[in-house]
Design an enzyme around this catalytic site. Structure first.
Site, PDB file in Angstrom:
ATOM      1  CD  GLU A 132     -34.191  31.722 100.480  1.00 27.01           C
ATOM      2  OE1 GLU A 132     -35.298  31.144 100.495  1.00 27.01           O
ATOM      3  OE2 GLU A 132     -33.681  32.174  99.452  1.00 27.01           O
ATOM      4  N   GLY A 135     -42.436  25.556 112.598  1.00 24.15           N
ATOM      5  CA  GLY A 135     -42.885  26.490 111.570  1.00 24.15           C
ATOM      6  C   GLY A 135     -44.387  26.429 111.415  1.00 24.15           C
ATOM      7  CB  THR A 184     -44.295  24.171 106.083  1.00 22.55           C
ATOM      8  OG1 THR A 184     -44.581  25.357 105.355  1.00 22.55           O
ATOM      9  CG2 THR A 184     -42.995  23.592 105.585  1.00 22.55           C
ATOM     10  N   GLY A 185     -45.652  22.006 108.026  1.00 23.76           N
ATOM     11  CA  GLY A 185     -45.521  20.842 108.914  1.00 23.76           C
ATOM     12  C   GLY A 185     -46.313  19.653 108.387  1.00 23.76           C
ATOM     13  CD  GLU A 238     -43.328  25.091 118.625  1.00 19.92           C
ATOM     14  OE1 GLU A 238     -44.386  25.554 118.123  1.00 19.92           O
ATOM     15  OE2 GLU A 238     -42.370  25.784 118.974  1.00 19.92           O
ATOM     16  CB  CYS A 257     -45.109  29.267 117.933  1.00 23.98           C
ATOM     17  SG  CYS A 257     -43.790  28.995 119.100  1.00 23.98           S
ATOM     18  CD  GLU A 314     -48.805  30.892 113.974  1.00 24.45           C
ATOM     19  OE1 GLU A 314     -48.564  30.219 112.950  1.00 24.45           O
ATOM     20  OE2 GLU A 314     -48.220  30.720 115.052  1.00 24.45           O
TER      21      GLU A 314
HETATM   22  P1  NDP Z   1     -42.648  27.906 106.928  1.00 21.86           P
HETATM   23  O1  NDP Z   1     -43.338  26.978 107.840  1.00 21.86           O
HETATM   24  O2  NDP Z   1     -42.862  27.681 105.472  1.00 21.86           O
HETATM   25  O3  NDP Z   1     -41.060  27.903 107.212  1.00 21.86           O
HETATM   26  C1  NDP Z   1     -40.433  27.354 108.332  1.00 21.86           C
HETATM   27  C2  NDP Z   1     -39.189  26.577 107.919  1.00 21.86           C
HETATM   28  O4  NDP Z   1     -39.540  25.530 107.017  1.00 21.86           O
HETATM   29  C3  NDP Z   1     -38.160  27.424 107.166  1.00 21.86           C
HETATM   30  O5  NDP Z   1     -36.854  26.963 107.492  1.00 21.86           O
HETATM   31  C4  NDP Z   1     -38.483  27.114 105.726  1.00 21.86           C
HETATM   32  O6  NDP Z   1     -37.389  27.387 104.882  1.00 21.86           O
HETATM   33  C5  NDP Z   1     -38.767  25.628 105.824  1.00 21.86           C
HETATM   34  N1  NDP Z   1     -39.552  25.056 104.737  1.00 21.86           N
HETATM   35  C6  NDP Z   1     -40.479  25.654 103.946  1.00 21.86           C
HETATM   36  N2  NDP Z   1     -41.008  24.763 103.076  1.00 21.86           N
HETATM   37  C7  NDP Z   1     -40.395  23.578 103.301  1.00 21.86           C
HETATM   38  C8  NDP Z   1     -40.509  22.274 102.737  1.00 21.86           C
HETATM   39  N3  NDP Z   1     -41.361  21.988 101.764  1.00 21.86           N
HETATM   40  N4  NDP Z   1     -39.728  21.285 103.223  1.00 21.86           N
HETATM   41  C9  NDP Z   1     -38.865  21.524 104.226  1.00 21.86           C
HETATM   42  N5  NDP Z   1     -38.707  22.736 104.787  1.00 21.86           N
HETATM   43  C10 NDP Z   1     -39.469  23.755 104.349  1.00 21.86           C
HETATM   44  O7  NDP Z   1     -43.070  29.364 107.322  1.00 21.86           O
HETATM   45  P2  NDP Z   1     -42.903  30.724 106.493  1.00 21.86           P
HETATM   46  O8  NDP Z   1     -41.558  31.246 106.711  1.00 21.86           O
HETATM   47  O9  NDP Z   1     -43.376  30.551 105.085  1.00 21.86           O
HETATM   48  O10 NDP Z   1     -43.973  31.627 107.265  1.00 21.86           O
HETATM   49  C11 NDP Z   1     -45.354  31.523 106.959  1.00 21.86           C
HETATM   50  C12 NDP Z   1     -46.179  31.488 108.217  1.00 21.86           C
HETATM   51  O11 NDP Z   1     -45.802  30.370 109.005  1.00 21.86           O
HETATM   52  C13 NDP Z   1     -46.001  32.666 109.168  1.00 21.86           C
HETATM   53  O12 NDP Z   1     -46.759  33.747 108.814  1.00 21.86           O
HETATM   54  C14 NDP Z   1     -46.446  32.055 110.461  1.00 21.86           C
HETATM   55  O13 NDP Z   1     -47.841  32.095 110.564  1.00 21.86           O
HETATM   56  C15 NDP Z   1     -45.997  30.643 110.370  1.00 21.86           C
HETATM   57  N6  NDP Z   1     -44.741  30.367 111.100  1.00 21.86           N
HETATM   58  C16 NDP Z   1     -44.866  29.860 112.332  1.00 21.86           C
HETATM   59  C17 NDP Z   1     -43.753  29.616 113.092  1.00 21.86           C
HETATM   60  C18 NDP Z   1     -43.900  29.062 114.465  1.00 21.86           C
HETATM   61  O14 NDP Z   1     -42.947  29.069 115.229  1.00 21.86           O
HETATM   62  N7  NDP Z   1     -45.071  28.590 114.817  1.00 21.86           N
HETATM   63  C19 NDP Z   1     -42.402  29.920 112.618  1.00 21.86           C
HETATM   64  C20 NDP Z   1     -42.364  30.447 111.258  1.00 21.86           C
HETATM   65  C21 NDP Z   1     -43.507  30.657 110.556  1.00 21.86           C
HETATM   66  P3  NDP Z   1     -37.238  28.817 104.170  1.00 21.86           P
HETATM   67  O15 NDP Z   1     -37.702  29.834 105.137  1.00 21.86           O
HETATM   68  O16 NDP Z   1     -35.791  28.877 103.920  1.00 21.86           O
HETATM   69  O17 NDP Z   1     -38.052  28.760 102.942  1.00 21.86           O
END
Ligand code: NDP
Length: 472
Positions: free
Chosen positions: A168, A218, A222-223, A240, A274, A375
Site C-alpha cells: 500500500e 514479506g 504474513t507468509g 521469501e 531481508c 527481525e
Molecule cells: P507484511 O509482511 O505484512 O507485508 C508485505 C506485503 O504483504 C505487503 O504487500 C502487504 O500489503 C501484504 N499483506 C499484508 N497482509 C496480507 C494478507 N493477509 N494477505 C495478503 N497480503 C498481505 O509486512 P509489513 O509491511 O506489515 O511489515 C512488518 C514487518 O515485516 C517488518 O517490520 C519486517 O520485519 C517484515 N518485512 C520483511 C520483508 C522482507 O523482505 N523480509 C519485507 C517487508 C516487511 P500492505 O503493505 O499493502 O498492507
C-alpha cells in the site's frame, strides 16, 4: 487492469517519507476489483495470446520493457526515492537490477524447456514445461520495483498471466513499469496491478480459487497466513520471508573492506532489508579496534532526504515502521544490551517531519534478547564477540531464520567449514549484499520456501507434464 486504468473511486494518499508530505493518490482496491483483475488475467491466459506466443517473441517484449525502463532510468529512480525514501543512488542500483532481471528473463524465455527420458526403444518419453496459469504476486515496500520484477519477470517469461499487489505504501514504480509493459506490446490482461491494502486486496487475491500460484515476499507472520490460505485451494506458494543474518568477521580478513561492508550490510535502505547483516560477529582479536572504527564511521553517516545525492541514510518507509524499530531499541536497553551509538530520531529541524532514525549499534547482545533474535527491519546493528570457529557457527545458527550470511576470511578451511555449516540459503564469502538476477535466492528454516532468481525460479512458475508416446 486489463490494459486500462480502472478501479474503485475510493482512494488513499501516498506520502514522501522524507517530509511527511502527500505526493499522490491511488485507488483503494476492494474485493470486487481484485476479482475483476483475476478474471482479466484468466481471460488473457485462456486466450493463449501470451503463452502460445512464440517464446522468442515473448522474450523480446520483456527485453523491450527493460529498454523503456533504461530510457526513463532517472525518472523511475527518483520516483522510487520519493515514494520509499531510500537514497537515490540506492534506487538507481535497484532500477538497474530490475532492468537486468527483465533482460535475464527476456533471454531465458526461449530456454525454458523439458527433457527427453530414455525408457524403452518403442516409447518416446519427454517432459513439457507448462505455465501455471494466473499467478499472484504480493510485493513488500522495502524494494518496491526490484522485488516486483524479481517475481514478475520469470512468471511472464514462463507464459503466465499475472496479478501483482504492491505494498500500500509504495505502488508508484510498479504502476509506471506497467505502462512501459503495455507500450512494449504486452497484451492486455497479461499484467494487472492492483493498489490497496494487504488486509483487503492482498487477502482477496491470495484466497481467490482462480489463482494458480502465489509469490510472497514479506514478514514470516504474513507468509504463514498466506500459506494457510493457499492450502485451502492447493495453490503452490513461493515465500521469501525474513532474516536475522550473521555477518562473521575473522582477523585475517581485508579489514578496510570488511568494515565498509559491515556498515552497508545494515544501514543500506535504513536496514529495511531481508538480507540485512543485522548480527555482526567479530573475532575477539579485532573486536575493540573494529568496533571503534565502525562506530566512528556510523556517526559520520550523512542522514537526509534520499533525493539528495550525498545522503547515505534516508528515512524509514513510514512513521509506523520507525515506531516499531524504536520499540526494539527500548527493549534492547531494558534487556541489558549496551547501546554504543544511535537510538533516536535526529533533532535537525529539516528532518523533523520525516521518518528518520539515527543508525544504532548495540553490543553485549545475546540470542535470547528480542533484539538478538527478531527481525528488527531498521538501522539497528547487534554485535556479538567470538573466539572459535565452532562457537560462531553455533551462535550464527541459533535463530529461527536462515536466509543469508557473510563470512570474512582468507582461510579456505575456515570458509569451507562455515559455508557448509551455516543453515542459510545464500552465503557470501568476503562480500555482502550480493544478489544477482541470475543467482538463486531463498531461505532455509523460517526464511521461506522455494527460490527466486536464477533458472531455479522457473520451477515455481511452471508445471511439468510427463508424456509417453508408444511408437510400436
Ligand atoms: P507484511 O509482511 O505484512 O507485508 C508485505 C506485503 O504483504 C505487503 O504487500 C502487504 O500489503 C501484504 N499483506 C499484508 N497482509 C496480507 C494478507 N493477509 N494477505 C495478503 N497480503 C498481505 O509486512 P509489513 O509491511 O506489515 O511489515 C512488518 C514487518 O515485516 C517488518 O517490520 C519486517 O520485519 C517484515 N518485512 C520483511 C520483508 C522482507 O523482505 N523480509 C519485507 C517487508 C516487511 P500492505 O503493505 O499493502 O498492507
Amino acid at each position: 487492469m486489463n490494459g486500462k486504468w480502472a478501479g474503485s473511486p475510493e482512494t488513499f494518499n501516498l506520502v514522501n517519507p522524507a517530509s511527511g508530505e502527500i505526493i499522490g493518490r491511488v485507488p483503494r482496491a476492494g474485493e470486487e476489483d481484485v476479482k475483476q483483475a483475476v478474471e482479466a488475467a484468466r481471460k488473457a491466459f485462456e486466450s493463449t495470446v501470451w503463452h502460445e506466443m512464440e517464446q522468442t517473441k515473448r522474450g523480446k517484449i520483456l527485453m523491450q520493457i527493460a529498454t523503456l525502463m533504461r530510457e526513463h532510468f532517472d525518472e523511475i529512480s527518483k520516483l522510487e526515492t520519493l515514494n520509499q525514501g531510500k537514497p537515490v543512488r540506492e534506487s538507481k542500483a535497484d532500477v538497474a537490477w530490475a532492468i537486468r532481471a527483465f533482460e535475464y528473463w527476456g533471454g531465458a524465455a526461449d530456454k525454458i524447456q523439458g527433457e527427453t527420458i530414455p525408457v524403452t526403444s518403442n516409447r518416446v518419453t519427454y517432459t513439457l514445461r507448462e505455465p501455471l496459469g494466473v499467478t499472484a504476486h504480493i510485493i513488500p515496500w522495502n524494494y518496491p520495483l526490484a522485488l516486483a520484477t524479481r517475481s514478475l519477470a520469470p512468471a511472464l517469461a514462463a507464459g503466465n498471466t499475472v496479478v501483482a499487489k504492491p505494498a500500500e505504501l509504495t505502488p508508484l514504480t510498479l504502476l509506471r513499469t506497467a505502462e512501459f509493459a503495455q507500450k512494449s506490446g504486452l497484451p492486455d490482461g497479461v499484467l494487472n496491478v492492483i493498489t490497496g491494502s494487504g488486509a483487503v486486496a492482498g487477502r482477496a487475491l491470495v484466497s481467490n480459487p482462480d489463482v494458480d500460484g502465489i509469490t510472497f515476499t514479506g514478514s514470516t507472520d504474513t507468509g504463514t497466513q498466506i500459506m494457510a490460505t493457499a492450502a485451502k485451494n492447493v495453490t503452490p506458494v513461493l515465500l521469501e520471508l525474513g532474516g536475522k543474518n550473521p555477518n562473521i568477521i575473522f582477523p585475517d580478513a581485508d579489514h578496510k573492506r570488511a568494515l565498509q561492508m559491515a556498515k552497508y550490510a545494515i544501514f543500506t535502505n535504513a536496514g529495511q532489508m531481508c538480507l540485512a547483516g543485522s548480527r555482526l560477529f567479530l573475532h575477539e582479536a579485532i573486536y575493540e579496534k573494529f568496533l571503534d572504527e565502525l562506530r566512528l564511521q556510523t556517526e559520520q553517516m550523512k542522514i537526509g532526504p534520499g533525493i539528495d545525492e550525498k545522503t547515505e541514510l534516508g528515512p524509514m518507509v513510514s512513521r509506523a515502521q520507525r515506531e516499531s524499530v524504536l520499540g526494539y531499541i527500548r527493549s534492547g536497553i531494558e534487556d541489558g544490551a549496551r547501546l554504543l551509538t544511535g537510538d533516536e530520531p535526529p533533532a535537525d529541524p529539516p528532518l523533523r517531519n520525516g521518518f528518520f532514525l539515527k543508525p544504532t549499534i548495540f553490543t553485549d547482545v545475546t540470542s535470547d534478547m528480542k533484539i538478538g533474535s527478531e527481525e528488527i527491519f531498521g538501522p539497528v546493528l547487534t554485535v556479538f564477540r567470538f573466539s572459535e570457529v565452532e562457537d560462531v557457527l553455533r551462535l550464527a545458527n541459533e535463530t529461527k531464520f536462515g536466509l543469508y550470511a557473510g563470512v570474512w576470511t582468507n582461510d579456505l578451511k575456515v570458509a569451507n567449514r562455515l559455508v557448509r555449516g551455516l543453515q542459510v540459503g545464500v552465503v557470501a564469502v568476503n562480500d555482502y549484499l550480493i544478489a544477482y538476477p541470475q543467482t538463486p535466492f531463498g531461505g532455509y528454516k523460517d526464511s521461506g520456501i522455494g527460490y527466486e532468481s536464477g533458472m531455479q525460479a522457473i520451477n515455481h512458475y511452471t508445471r511439468i507434464k510427463s508424456v509417453t508416446i508408444n511408437t510400436s
